[in-house]
Design an enzyme around this catalytic site. Structure first.
Site, PDB file in Angstrom:
ATOM      1  N   GLU A 122       1.062  -1.491   0.343  1.00  0.00           N
ATOM      2  CA  GLU A 122      -0.493   0.431  -0.040  1.00  0.00           C
ATOM      3  C   GLU A 122       0.616   1.576  -0.010  1.00  0.00           C
ATOM      4  OE1 GLU A 122      -1.733  -0.584   4.147  1.00  0.00           O
ATOM      5  OE2 GLU A 122      -3.419  -2.600   3.432  1.00  0.00           O
ATOM      6  N   LYS A 124       2.103   4.161   1.688  1.00  0.00           N
ATOM      7  CA  LYS A 124       2.581   5.411   2.875  1.00  0.00           C
ATOM      8  C   LYS A 124       1.313   6.400   2.609  1.00  0.00           C
ATOM      9  CE  LYS A 124       4.616   4.815   6.951  1.00  0.00           C
ATOM     10  NZ  LYS A 124       5.070   6.696   7.485  1.00  0.00           N
ATOM     11  N   ASP A 126       1.338  10.182   3.216  1.00  0.00           N
ATOM     12  CA  ASP A 126       2.108  11.346   4.371  1.00  0.00           C
ATOM     13  C   ASP A 126       0.767  12.628   4.810  1.00  0.00           C
ATOM     14  OD1 ASP A 126       4.417  12.002   5.981  1.00  0.00           O
ATOM     15  OD2 ASP A 126       5.058  13.421   4.343  1.00  0.00           O
ATOM     16  N   TYR A 234      -6.723   2.720   5.981  1.00  0.00           N
ATOM     17  CA  TYR A 234      -6.210   1.026   5.697  1.00  0.00           C
ATOM     18  C   TYR A 234      -5.862   0.179   6.126  1.00  0.00           C
ATOM     19  CZ  TYR A 234      -3.451   4.211   9.150  1.00  0.00           C
ATOM     20  OH  TYR A 234      -3.167   4.791  10.240  1.00  0.00           O
ATOM     21  N   LYS A 322      10.897   2.752   2.855  1.00  0.00           N
ATOM     22  CA  LYS A 322      11.069   4.525   2.493  1.00  0.00           C
ATOM     23  C   LYS A 322      11.642   4.800   1.045  1.00  0.00           C
ATOM     24  CE  LYS A 322       9.015   6.392   5.751  1.00  0.00           C
ATOM     25  NZ  LYS A 322       9.676   6.744   6.577  1.00  0.00           N
ATOM     26  N   CYS A 416      33.877  40.210   6.513  1.00  0.00           N
ATOM     27  CA  CYS A 416      32.890  39.622   6.599  1.00  0.00           C
ATOM     28  C   CYS A 416      31.158  40.324   5.995  1.00  0.00           C
ATOM     29  CB  CYS A 416      33.389  40.000   8.258  1.00  0.00           C
ATOM     30  SG  CYS A 416      31.664  39.858   9.030  1.00  0.00           S
ATOM     31  N   CYS A 419      30.457  42.687   9.676  1.00  0.00           N
ATOM     32  CA  CYS A 419      30.792  43.863   9.612  1.00  0.00           C
ATOM     33  C   CYS A 419      32.245  44.558   9.079  1.00  0.00           C
ATOM     34  CB  CYS A 419      32.461  43.575  11.231  1.00  0.00           C
ATOM     35  SG  CYS A 419      33.224  42.769  11.499  1.00  0.00           S
ATOM     36  N   CYS A 434      36.201  34.776  10.090  1.00  0.00           N
ATOM     37  CA  CYS A 434      35.725  36.991  10.813  1.00  0.00           C
ATOM     38  C   CYS A 434      36.947  37.148  11.737  1.00  0.00           C
ATOM     39  CB  CYS A 434      34.706  37.876  10.447  1.00  0.00           C
ATOM     40  SG  CYS A 434      35.032  39.402  11.321  1.00  0.00           S
ATOM     41  N   CYS A 440      32.395  41.920  16.235  1.00  0.00           N
ATOM     42  CA  CYS A 440      31.397  41.916  14.845  1.00  0.00           C
ATOM     43  C   CYS A 440      29.775  41.404  15.528  1.00  0.00           C
ATOM     44  CB  CYS A 440      32.625  40.321  14.139  1.00  0.00           C
ATOM     45  SG  CYS A 440      30.949  39.846  12.802  1.00  0.00           S
TER      46      CYS A 440
HETATM   47  S1  IVH Z   1      -0.912   0.858   8.763  1.00  0.00           S
HETATM   48  C1  IVH Z   1       0.423  -1.171  12.703  1.00  0.00           C
HETATM   49  N1  IVH Z   1      -0.698   1.266   6.053  1.00  0.00           N
HETATM   50  O1  IVH Z   1       2.174   5.173   8.991  1.00  0.00           O
HETATM   51  C2  IVH Z   1       1.166  -0.306  11.990  1.00  0.00           C
HETATM   52  N2  IVH Z   1      -0.208   2.906   8.013  1.00  0.00           N
HETATM   53  O2  IVH Z   1       4.692   5.102  10.667  1.00  0.00           O
HETATM   54  C3  IVH Z   1      -0.205  -0.050  11.617  1.00  0.00           C
HETATM   55  N3  IVH Z   1       0.399   5.024   7.214  1.00  0.00           N
HETATM   56  O3  IVH Z   1       0.699   6.278  12.186  1.00  0.00           O
HETATM   57  C4  IVH Z   1      -0.510   1.396  10.236  1.00  0.00           C
HETATM   58  N4  IVH Z   1      -0.021   4.851   5.548  1.00  0.00           N
HETATM   59  O4  IVH Z   1      -0.312   6.841  10.092  1.00  0.00           O
HETATM   60  C5  IVH Z   1      -0.508   1.718   7.740  1.00  0.00           C
HETATM   61  N5  IVH Z   1      -1.006   2.393   4.522  1.00  0.00           N
HETATM   62  C6  IVH Z   1      -0.750   2.394   4.975  1.00  0.00           C
HETATM   63  C7  IVH Z   1      -0.135   3.687   5.896  1.00  0.00           C
HETATM   64  C8  IVH Z   1       0.383   4.068   7.148  1.00  0.00           C
HETATM   65  C9  IVH Z   1      -0.322   5.280   6.143  1.00  0.00           C
HETATM   66  C10 IVH Z   1       0.858   5.977   8.447  1.00  0.00           C
HETATM   67  C11 IVH Z   1      -0.276   5.766   9.657  1.00  0.00           C
HETATM   68  C12 IVH Z   1       0.718   5.065  10.867  1.00  0.00           C
HETATM   69  C13 IVH Z   1       2.134   5.683  10.309  1.00  0.00           C
HETATM   70  C14 IVH Z   1       4.051   4.596  10.340  1.00  0.00           C
END
Ligand code: IVH
Length: 679
Positions: A122, A124, A126, A234, A322, A416, A419, A434, A440
């Protein structure tokens, strides 16, 4: 290009003043909130201050300091939103920063289960994690993550989200269900919202995540309603009375019940498929209308979730892959330089604003002259800029094909910028300096600011703005002069009234009694940061003993090597430093360690106590002193480590939080009893 310099300097200087003012104000309100339990401003107003600070720090990363409140806030429980205890903890995820780390996670799963298992990949998102409680199909409560156990009730605000159903499309809904998801700020709307704010001369959001968090934590649901927040669900945190087999089944159910589930979720049956999906997202991440910072890989079979279990922080059945640091190109408008506390002059790039790694970047550090030459970056170049997570942005390299034919290599300024003194670069040294120490403005200001910082003498209310005024009016030349400031002198400064004068004078006077290690940091001896200072103060509990120690004696202390020993001896050899020390001593600054702390004694020895609300028999300060006198430590906020909370009249949210965490709460009479004052 160079004609930009005064403008850039002005913007930086203005930002610095504002950043300092914001930090002072945020710290003041934190103190009102955490220590006095008497907030003066609403949470929305407080959030606005934090947001503005975050936005400025994102624009001027060189102004970021480790003790900035932005590095500390986040979990601030609100007085505005009631605390909500999650039925199951909201955990976080472990990260994999490379294919190797992802592979290592897969191997661990394989080892535990005996084979590689079906997974789900999935994006992730932000944004901001939320928990949505449905009872018999009705949305009854929505909460932020908070500290993972207790979050804030943001039900009214969540109800303004178009995609969140108030009722489930399920004729036979579960008795109780906690859905977990992420609220986000759509990118298209983010750009639009920010350009509209900019056009009206208002403050911008630093990044979409802050925009989402700020919009959700609004006092007025109408304000949240005016923000186009999105939501992706999610998973399930808690479900009563339903047998389920897989995570995919859960997601299908949520989708059918009318909750928004990301259509980009994909199954992956082999490790190869997982890698392919992660690589695919690396190149396609910008094609969706929400910010994503990685891919979450989850084991699909729920029985295996129990089998694999969790660490204290994160489940073992999931991992967040990541993305590598994001890179973007932009124009380098100017290479400017800044003179720091020690006289070191550092170059930095002034960039055409560019959105990278989740924030808008306008400057990036360039370390020193050789670094600029090695990278051959020039004013006017198109450059590659990188930013990873919390890390300060950097210029990776220029794009030579885009360089104008009349571009010239950059040369370090000869004087600088503050000064005007001719800069020097000693043979073998990487930095220009400097040499105008004491004369200064930029060095003096940075030094004063360092002296007052929390690791050093911790003088509240002395920020850049005040420091600059004191220097400009000649009221202060070095930090020791702070101790002879008078109320009459401060009254000359614009904006200083009775209360602010008293605050500053109290803060300065309070700093005379800091531990020796803080003074050692404040003096700015090269290589002496917090840790080394504590080691030194332990070995030499008075400054004259440190001053008189030979380099050999210094080196005999564990962790003190030849470089540090030499730097210390050198510092104490200089007459101007000895004079400063004498001046500080004359001003009454403590230069020796007080008697070593004894183990606490008394009826509350070793207990951690929080006090909230108004007590009848004693003032708040008396209540704190009584607890400390009885051997307790008084904390400003409730956590699971709190032993008990004393609840007076009109308590704040700390009492609720204590109850939610199962921490004991007692009234004033019981408190007096425990202090041994009532039988
Ligand atoms: S599962 C027990 N799925 O990432 C684990 N988290 O670093 C539950 N997040 O606080 C998280 N997309 O807010 C999960 N597809 C996704 C996500 C997701 C974003 C965030 C979530 C969590 C943080 C964890």
């Amino acid at each position: 290009m160079t004609q930009l310099s005064p403008e850039v300097e002005r913007r930086l200087a203005a930002a610095k003043l504002r950043v300092e003012e914001l930090r002072d104000r945020i710290r003041y309100h934190d103190y009102r909130y955490y220590v006095l339990d008497k907030p003066e401003i609403s949470d929305a107003e407080y959030d606005a201050l934090v947001r503005e600070l975050e936005s400025l720090e994102a624009q001027f990363p060189e102004l970021v300091t480790p003790d900035s409140p932005t590095r500390q806030v986040g979990g601030r429980p609100s007085t505005l939103f009631a605390p909500v205890r999650h039925r199951a903890p909201m955990m976080s995820l472990d990260n994999a920063f490379s294919r190797e780390e992802l592979l290592a996670w897969a191997r661990r799963v394989e080892r535990a289960v005996g084979r590689f298992v079906d997974t789900v990949c999935e994006p992730k998102i932000d944004g901001l994690a939320v928990s949505l409680t449905y009872e018999r199909g009705r949305f009854v409560r929505g909460a932020t993550r908070g500290d993972g156990l207790v979050g804030e009730d943001v039900t009214a605000n969540l109800l303004t989200l178009r995609s969140l159903p108030a009722r489930l499309r399920d004729p036979d809904p579960p008795a109780v269900m906690e859905v977990r998801g992420e609220v986000y700020f759509p990118l298209s709307e983010f750009e639009r919202q920010n350009s509209a704010l900019g056009a009206r001369g208002q403050r911008l959001f630093a990044n979409p995540r802050n925009a989402a968090a700020g919009s959700l934590r609004q006092k007025e649901p109408a304000v949240t309603a005016s923000r186009p927040l999105g939501l992706w669900c999610y998973g399930l945190g808690y479900l009563e009375g339903r047998g389920r087999a897989t995570h995919s089944e859960d997601l299908d159910y949520l989708r059918r019940a009318g909750l928004p589930v990301n259509p980009e979720v994909r199954p992956a049956a082999t490790l190869d498929e997982v890698f392919r999906r992660c690589a695919w997202w690396e190149t396609h991440r910008h094609e969706v209308d929400y910010e994503i910072d990685g891919v979450v890989v989850k084991v699909d079979e729920l029985a295996l979730h129990d089998e694999l279990g969790a660490t204290s922080k994160a489940p073992r059945w999931a991992i967040a892959y990541k993305f590598p640091p994001e890179e973007r190109t932009t124009r380098l408008m100017q290479i400017a330089v800044h003179t720091g506390r020690t006289g070191r002059v550092t170059p930095f790039a002034v960039l055409e604003p560019v959105h990278v790694g989740g924030v808008t970047v306008t400057t990036a550090g360039l370390h020193n002259e050789d670094e600029v030459r090695r990278k051959d970056v020039r004013e006017g170049d198109i450059v590659v800029v990188r930013r990873a997570g919390e890390v300060i942005p950097e210029v990776v390299a220029p794009v030579p094909e885009k360089r104008s034919p009349d571009s010239r290599p950059w040369h370090f300024p000869e004087h600088c910028p503050s000064c005007g003194t001719r800069l020097v670069r000693a043979p073998g040294e990487a930095d220009w300096r400097c040499p105008n120490r004491g004369g200064c403005r930029s060095q003096s200001l940075e030094w004063l600011f360092h002296y007052a910082s929390s690791d050093a003498m911790d003088i509240d209310h002395l920020g850049y703005a005040t420091g600059l005024q004191l220097l400009e009016r000649g009221l202060v030349q070095d930090p020791a002069d702070l101790y002879s400031l008078t109320a009459e002198q401060l009254a000359q400064l614009p904006g200083f009234r009775e209360r602010s004068i008293a605050n500053l004078l109290n803060a300065i006077s309070g700093s005379k009694h800091r531990p020796l290690a803080n003074l050692l940091v404040a003096l700015g001896i090269p290589h002496v940061g917090g840790h080394v200072a504590r080691v030194l103060a332990g070995a030499f509990p008075a400054i004259d003993r440190l001053r008189d120690a030979s380099p050999d004696q210094l080196r005999s202390v564990e962790e003190i090597g030849p470089t540090i020993a030499e730097a210390i001896s050198d510092w104490f050899r200089r007459p101007e430093n000895r004079q400063l020390l004498e001046k500080l001593e004359r001003a009454g600054v403590r230069t020796r360690e007080s008697a070593p702390a004894r183990a606490p004694e008394g009826p509350l020895a070793g207990r951690t106590v929080v006090i909230t609300g108004t007590l009848e028999a004693m003032s708040r300060e008396e209540a704190i002193r009584a607890a400390e006198g009885a051997g307790a430590r008084v904390a400003s906020s409730v956590s699971r480590r709190t032993d008990f909370v004393v609840v007076g009249a009109q308590p704040g949210s700390k009492a609720d939080k204590a109850r939610a965490l199962g921490v004991e709460t007692i009234d004033e009479r019981e408190y007096l009893r425990r202090l041994g004052r009532l039988h």
